[in-house]
Design a protein around this motif. Structure first.
Motif, PDB file in Angstrom:
ATOM      1  N   ASP A 101      -9.936   3.529  39.684  1.00  0.00           N
ATOM      2  CA  ASP A 101      -9.264   3.886  40.936  1.00  0.00           C
ATOM      3  C   ASP A 101      -9.181   2.722  41.909  1.00  0.00           C
ATOM      4  OD1 ASP A 101      -8.866   6.453  40.058  1.00  0.00           O
ATOM      5  OD2 ASP A 101     -10.675   7.255  41.007  1.00  0.00           O
ATOM      6  N   ALA A 102     -10.180   1.819  41.865  1.00  0.00           N
ATOM      7  CA  ALA A 102     -10.211   0.708  42.817  1.00  0.00           C
ATOM      8  C   ALA A 102      -9.362  -0.475  42.388  1.00  0.00           C
ATOM      9  CB  ALA A 102     -11.663   0.239  43.024  1.00  0.00           C
ATOM     10  N   ARG A 103      -8.837  -0.422  41.182  1.00  0.00           N
ATOM     11  CA  ARG A 103      -8.032  -1.538  40.700  1.00  0.00           C
ATOM     12  C   ARG A 103      -6.695  -1.570  41.421  1.00  0.00           C
ATOM     13  NH1 ARG A 103      -6.133  -2.597  34.406  1.00  0.00           N
ATOM     14  NH2 ARG A 103      -5.152  -4.620  34.747  1.00  0.00           N
ATOM     15  N   ARG A 104      -6.364  -2.679  41.991  1.00  0.00           N
ATOM     16  CA  ARG A 104      -5.120  -2.812  42.763  1.00  0.00           C
ATOM     17  C   ARG A 104      -3.914  -2.632  41.863  1.00  0.00           C
ATOM     18  NH1 ARG A 104      -6.581  -8.187  46.397  1.00  0.00           N
ATOM     19  NH2 ARG A 104      -8.284  -7.234  47.597  1.00  0.00           N
ATOM     20  N   GLY A 105      -3.001  -1.773  42.324  1.00  0.00           N
ATOM     21  CA  GLY A 105      -1.768  -1.558  41.578  1.00  0.00           C
ATOM     22  C   GLY A 105      -1.919  -0.679  40.357  1.00  0.00           C
ATOM     23  N   GLU A 106      -3.115  -0.038  40.178  1.00  0.00           N
ATOM     24  CA  GLU A 106      -3.329   0.832  39.019  1.00  0.00           C
ATOM     25  C   GLU A 106      -2.415   2.053  39.110  1.00  0.00           C
ATOM     26  OE1 GLU A 106      -4.005   1.201  35.849  1.00  0.00           O
ATOM     27  OE2 GLU A 106      -6.059   0.536  36.154  1.00  0.00           O
ATOM     28  N   ALA A 107      -1.582   2.233  38.108  1.00  0.00           N
ATOM     29  CA  ALA A 107      -0.662   3.364  38.139  1.00  0.00           C
ATOM     30  C   ALA A 107      -0.841   4.277  36.938  1.00  0.00           C
ATOM     31  CB  ALA A 107       0.780   2.857  38.175  1.00  0.00           C
ATOM     32  N   GLY A 108      -1.421   3.763  35.856  1.00  0.00           N
ATOM     33  CA  GLY A 108      -1.577   4.547  34.639  1.00  0.00           C
ATOM     34  C   GLY A 108      -2.759   5.493  34.703  1.00  0.00           C
ATOM     35  N   PRO A 109      -2.946   6.282  33.642  1.00  0.00           N
ATOM     36  CA  PRO A 109      -4.003   7.291  33.641  1.00  0.00           C
ATOM     37  C   PRO A 109      -5.380   6.718  33.304  1.00  0.00           C
ATOM     38  CG  PRO A 109      -2.801   7.374  31.590  1.00  0.00           C
ATOM     39  CD  PRO A 109      -2.098   6.352  32.450  1.00  0.00           C
ATOM     40  N   PHE A 110      -6.389   7.506  33.609  1.00  0.00           N
ATOM     41  CA  PHE A 110      -7.756   7.228  33.178  1.00  0.00           C
ATOM     42  C   PHE A 110      -8.029   8.134  31.993  1.00  0.00           C
ATOM     43  CE2 PHE A 110     -12.273   8.275  33.145  1.00  0.00           C
ATOM     44  CZ  PHE A 110     -12.871   7.017  33.219  1.00  0.00           C
ATOM     45  N   VAL A 111      -8.315   7.563  30.823  1.00  0.00           N
ATOM     46  CA  VAL A 111      -8.487   8.341  29.596  1.00  0.00           C
ATOM     47  C   VAL A 111      -9.914   8.164  29.076  1.00  0.00           C
ATOM     48  CG1 VAL A 111      -7.682   8.714  27.230  1.00  0.00           C
ATOM     49  CG2 VAL A 111      -6.049   8.073  29.023  1.00  0.00           C
ATOM     50  N   PRO A 112     -10.782   9.180  29.269  1.00  0.00           N
ATOM     51  CA  PRO A 112     -12.152   9.078  28.767  1.00  0.00           C
ATOM     52  C   PRO A 112     -12.248   9.490  27.306  1.00  0.00           C
ATOM     53  CG  PRO A 112     -11.903  11.082  30.052  1.00  0.00           C
ATOM     54  CD  PRO A 112     -10.554  10.392  30.070  1.00  0.00           C
ATOM     55  N   THR A 172      -6.474   2.915  32.151  1.00  0.00           N
ATOM     56  CA  THR A 172      -7.802   2.552  31.680  1.00  0.00           C
ATOM     57  C   THR A 172      -8.243   3.494  30.581  1.00  0.00           C
ATOM     58  OG1 THR A 172      -8.443   1.745  33.873  1.00  0.00           O
ATOM     59  CG2 THR A 172     -10.228   2.282  32.346  1.00  0.00           C
ATOM     60  N   ILE A 173      -8.781   2.947  29.490  1.00  0.00           N
ATOM     61  CA  ILE A 173      -9.419   3.762  28.470  1.00  0.00           C
ATOM     62  C   ILE A 173     -10.920   3.530  28.575  1.00  0.00           C
ATOM     63  CG2 ILE A 173      -9.099   1.982  26.675  1.00  0.00           C
ATOM     64  CD1 ILE A 173      -8.878   4.332  24.654  1.00  0.00           C
ATOM     65  N   PHE A 174     -11.667   4.622  28.712  1.00  0.00           N
ATOM     66  CA  PHE A 174     -13.117   4.542  28.860  1.00  0.00           C
ATOM     67  C   PHE A 174     -13.764   4.980  27.556  1.00  0.00           C
ATOM     68  CE2 PHE A 174     -17.059   6.930  30.238  1.00  0.00           C
ATOM     69  CZ  PHE A 174     -17.852   5.789  30.316  1.00  0.00           C
ATOM     70  N   LEU A 175     -14.399   4.053  26.853  1.00  0.00           N
ATOM     71  CA  LEU A 175     -15.039   4.322  25.571  1.00  0.00           C
ATOM     72  C   LEU A 175     -16.528   4.536  25.796  1.00  0.00           C
ATOM     73  CD1 LEU A 175     -13.227   1.577  23.458  1.00  0.00           C
ATOM     74  CD2 LEU A 175     -12.651   4.013  23.631  1.00  0.00           C
ATOM     75  N   ASP A 176     -16.905   5.805  25.955  1.00  0.00           N
ATOM     76  CA  ASP A 176     -18.307   6.137  26.179  1.00  0.00           C
ATOM     77  C   ASP A 176     -19.042   6.172  24.841  1.00  0.00           C
ATOM     78  OD1 ASP A 176     -20.566   6.771  27.554  1.00  0.00           O
ATOM     79  OD2 ASP A 176     -20.023   8.850  27.955  1.00  0.00           O
ATOM     80  N   GLU A 177     -20.307   5.736  24.848  1.00  0.00           N
ATOM     81  CA  GLU A 177     -21.132   5.653  23.636  1.00  0.00           C
ATOM     82  C   GLU A 177     -20.416   4.849  22.550  1.00  0.00           C
ATOM     83  OE1 GLU A 177     -24.003   6.299  24.129  1.00  0.00           O
ATOM     84  OE2 GLU A 177     -23.916   7.691  25.800  1.00  0.00           O
ATOM     85  N   VAL A 178     -19.973   3.660  22.943  1.00  0.00           N
ATOM     86  CA  VAL A 178     -19.195   2.809  22.034  1.00  0.00           C
ATOM     87  C   VAL A 178     -20.009   2.364  20.823  1.00  0.00           C
ATOM     88  CG1 VAL A 178     -19.771   0.635  23.204  1.00  0.00           C
ATOM     89  CG2 VAL A 178     -17.554   0.880  22.048  1.00  0.00           C
ATOM     90  N   ALA A 179     -21.346   2.386  20.919  1.00  0.00           N
ATOM     91  CA  ALA A 179     -22.190   1.985  19.794  1.00  0.00           C
ATOM     92  C   ALA A 179     -22.076   2.940  18.618  1.00  0.00           C
ATOM     93  CB  ALA A 179     -23.650   1.884  20.246  1.00  0.00           C
ATOM     94  N   ASP A 180     -21.503   4.123  18.828  1.00  0.00           N
ATOM     95  CA  ASP A 180     -21.359   5.101  17.749  1.00  0.00           C
ATOM     96  C   ASP A 180     -20.143   4.829  16.864  1.00  0.00           C
ATOM     97  OD1 ASP A 180     -23.059   8.012  18.066  1.00  0.00           O
ATOM     98  OD2 ASP A 180     -23.231   6.554  19.655  1.00  0.00           O
ATOM     99  N   SER A 191     -28.706   7.880  29.865  1.00  0.00           N
ATOM    100  CA  SER A 191     -27.889   9.084  29.990  1.00  0.00           C
ATOM    101  C   SER A 191     -28.144   9.740  31.341  1.00  0.00           C
ATOM    102  CB  SER A 191     -28.215  10.076  28.867  1.00  0.00           C
ATOM    103  OG  SER A 191     -27.828   9.568  27.619  1.00  0.00           O
ATOM    104  N   GLY A 192     -27.060  10.198  31.964  1.00  0.00           N
ATOM    105  CA  GLY A 192     -27.197  10.895  33.228  1.00  0.00           C
ATOM    106  C   GLY A 192     -27.174  10.015  34.450  1.00  0.00           C
ATOM    107  N   THR A 193     -26.942   8.711  34.279  1.00  0.00           N
ATOM    108  CA  THR A 193     -26.945   7.806  35.439  1.00  0.00           C
ATOM    109  C   THR A 193     -25.579   7.714  36.113  1.00  0.00           C
ATOM    110  OG1 THR A 193     -26.646   5.962  33.893  1.00  0.00           O
ATOM    111  CG2 THR A 193     -28.881   6.366  34.678  1.00  0.00           C
ATOM    112  N   GLY A 194     -24.536   8.224  35.469  1.00  0.00           N
ATOM    113  CA  GLY A 194     -23.217   8.233  36.108  1.00  0.00           C
ATOM    114  C   GLY A 194     -22.279   7.152  35.625  1.00  0.00           C
ATOM    115  N   LYS A 195     -22.323   6.834  34.323  1.00  0.00           N
ATOM    116  CA  LYS A 195     -21.476   5.758  33.809  1.00  0.00           C
ATOM    117  C   LYS A 195     -19.994   6.118  33.880  1.00  0.00           C
ATOM    118  CE  LYS A 195     -23.850   5.413  29.924  1.00  0.00           C
ATOM    119  NZ  LYS A 195     -25.082   6.205  30.237  1.00  0.00           N
ATOM    120  N   GLU A 196     -19.659   7.378  33.567  1.00  0.00           N
ATOM    121  CA  GLU A 196     -18.241   7.748  33.640  1.00  0.00           C
ATOM    122  C   GLU A 196     -17.739   7.729  35.081  1.00  0.00           C
ATOM    123  OE1 GLU A 196     -15.054  11.278  32.465  1.00  0.00           O
ATOM    124  OE2 GLU A 196     -16.999  11.187  31.447  1.00  0.00           O
TER     125      GLU A 196
END
Length: 428
Positions: free
Chosen positions: A168-179, A220-228, A155-160
């Protein structure tokens, strides 16, 4: 630069601000009403919400502020008020607005405020150590693929932050980032939150719900703490990864998903899998491109750069950290990682006397604060609020031609309270 939500009902003003912000490099979502703003908040993530406090429909602008604090937690909100509406500015600041600007405003001043609040330079990934160089190189390679990415680290290392970088670095990325914080959503609500629900699918479902996967379409969908995730939801997530489809709660119809999945956990997922708490087939699907983020104690050479970066991003451009204080920072074990470093450095900056440097005595590292330190911290944390209160009172007096009684009415406080605040804030 990032995304800005602009809420302004006047067409000419909305067009002018959109053009000005886009010329600065921001991606602007312009809307003209509170309902349109809520739809945008649910569909995208924003670095700042810029809203007129006067919108059609009663208390529209204040409702946008309240909903932004609920739906976009942590996102700064800058409100625009008409000349003389100091009472609305006071209300907005009390309800959590980051700042306000009066119309007619100086455009350069407004853009400077947007840069200050929306730029969020402290959210950049900072560090030039070999360990972080390897992480960033791996993230760049992950971004060039369509593979699922698994971020591992304490925790706190900057995963998000790293997940956003991959997006953002993905070429041609146009959709949203959903955390999505999987640990923060109750298990009984998680399925409808992830995949959506049809109207009437359960008690209280008065309209159809899109769900996080629907919002992340094309992004991109970002699933934080996916183990839960519960075992049942782990199975449904596996279906999305394998078949690229899901179903809403209450609907038999399968929906396609082209959202890229980035997952993260501060647990050892392999151990969770071996002990039967995490599905092995899901683990291997998520683990297509793993990236491990080292704890701060494993990259101590980044500490000076990070500390100075946090100071500059918070506006302490001339405040220095003494060498003995920096050595104390480098010697600490940092159980809270980069997040803890930021808190300690900014707390020390708030407590530092004017025209001084941060010494070891200001670094509250580890352990509990003693009574004197707690009192000093509380005093320091209120300085910014006192400065803003002073600005509001001075502005009210100016608008009222120096009449204290009229200024008290405008500020919606008693005359006696205003006299007390004038004395306390040393306003002549």
């Amino acid at each position: 630069m990032g995304n800005v939500l602009l809420v302004e009902d006047k067409r000419a003003m909305r067009s002018m601000l959109t053009t000005a912000l886009e010329e600065e490099g921001w991606r602007v979502t312009p809307v003209r009403s509170a309902p349109e703003a809520y739809t945008a908040m649910d569909a995208h993530s924003f670095e700042l919400v810029l809203t007129d406090v006067r919108l059609p429909g009663g208390d529209g602008g204040m409702e946008v502020l309240r909903e932004a604090r609920r739906r976009c937690a942590g996102t700064p909100v800058l409100v625009m008020t008409a000349y003389g509406n100091i009472d609305l500015a006071v209300r907005a600041m009390r309800e959590g607005a980051s700042d306000f600007v009066e119309k007619p405003f100086d455009l350069e001043d407004l853009l400077a405020r947007v840069r200050r609040f929306a730029g969020r330079p402290e959210m950049l990934i900072v560090g030039s150590s070999p360990a972080m160089a390897r992480v960033m190189e791996r993230a760049r390679k992950a971004a060039a693929t369509a593979m699922a990415v698994l971020l591992l680290g304490e925790s706190g290392t900057g995963k998000e932050l790293l997940a956003r970088y991959v997006h953002d670095a993905r070429r041609g990325e146009a959709g949203p980032f959903v955390p999505v914080n999987c640990a923060a959503i109750p298990t009984e609500l998680m399925e409808s939150e992830l995949f959506g629900a049809e109207k009437g699918a359960y008690t209280g479902a008065e309209s159809e719900r899109e769900g996080f996967f629907g919002r992340a379409e094309g992004g991109t969908i970002f699933l934080d703490e996916v183990a839960d995730l519960s075992p049942r939801l782990q199975g449904k997530l596996l279906r999305v990864l394998q078949e690229r489809e899901y179903t809403r709660v209450g609907s038999p119809e399968a929906r396609r998903s082209n959202a890229r999945v980035v997952a993260a956990s501060n647990r050892d997922l392999q151990l969770e899998m071996e002990e039967g708490r995490f599905r092995s087939d899901l683990y291997y699907r998520l683990n297509q491109f793993p990236i491990s983020i080292p704890p701060l104690r494993a990259r101590r050479e980044d500490i000076p750069e990070l500390a100075r970066h946090f100071l500059q991003s918070a506006g302490y451009v001339d405040l220095e950290i003494r060498q003995d204080a920096m050595e104390a920072l480098e010697a600490y074990s940092w159980p809270g990682n980069v997040r803890e470093l930021r808190n300690i450095v900014l707390r020390a900056a708030a407590m530092a006397p004017p025209e001084s440097a941060i010494g070891p005595d200001l670094l509250e590292i580890g352990g509990e604060l003693d009574g004197a330190s707690q009192e000093g911290l509380l005093e320091a944390s209120s300085r910014a609020a006192r400065r803003r209160e002073r600005e509001l009172i001075v502005l009210a007096l100016r608008r009222c031609g120096g009449s204290r009684k009229k200024a008290a009415d405008m500020l919606k406080i008693s005359y006696r309270t205003l006299l007390s605040r004038l004395k306390d804030l040393e306003i002549e």
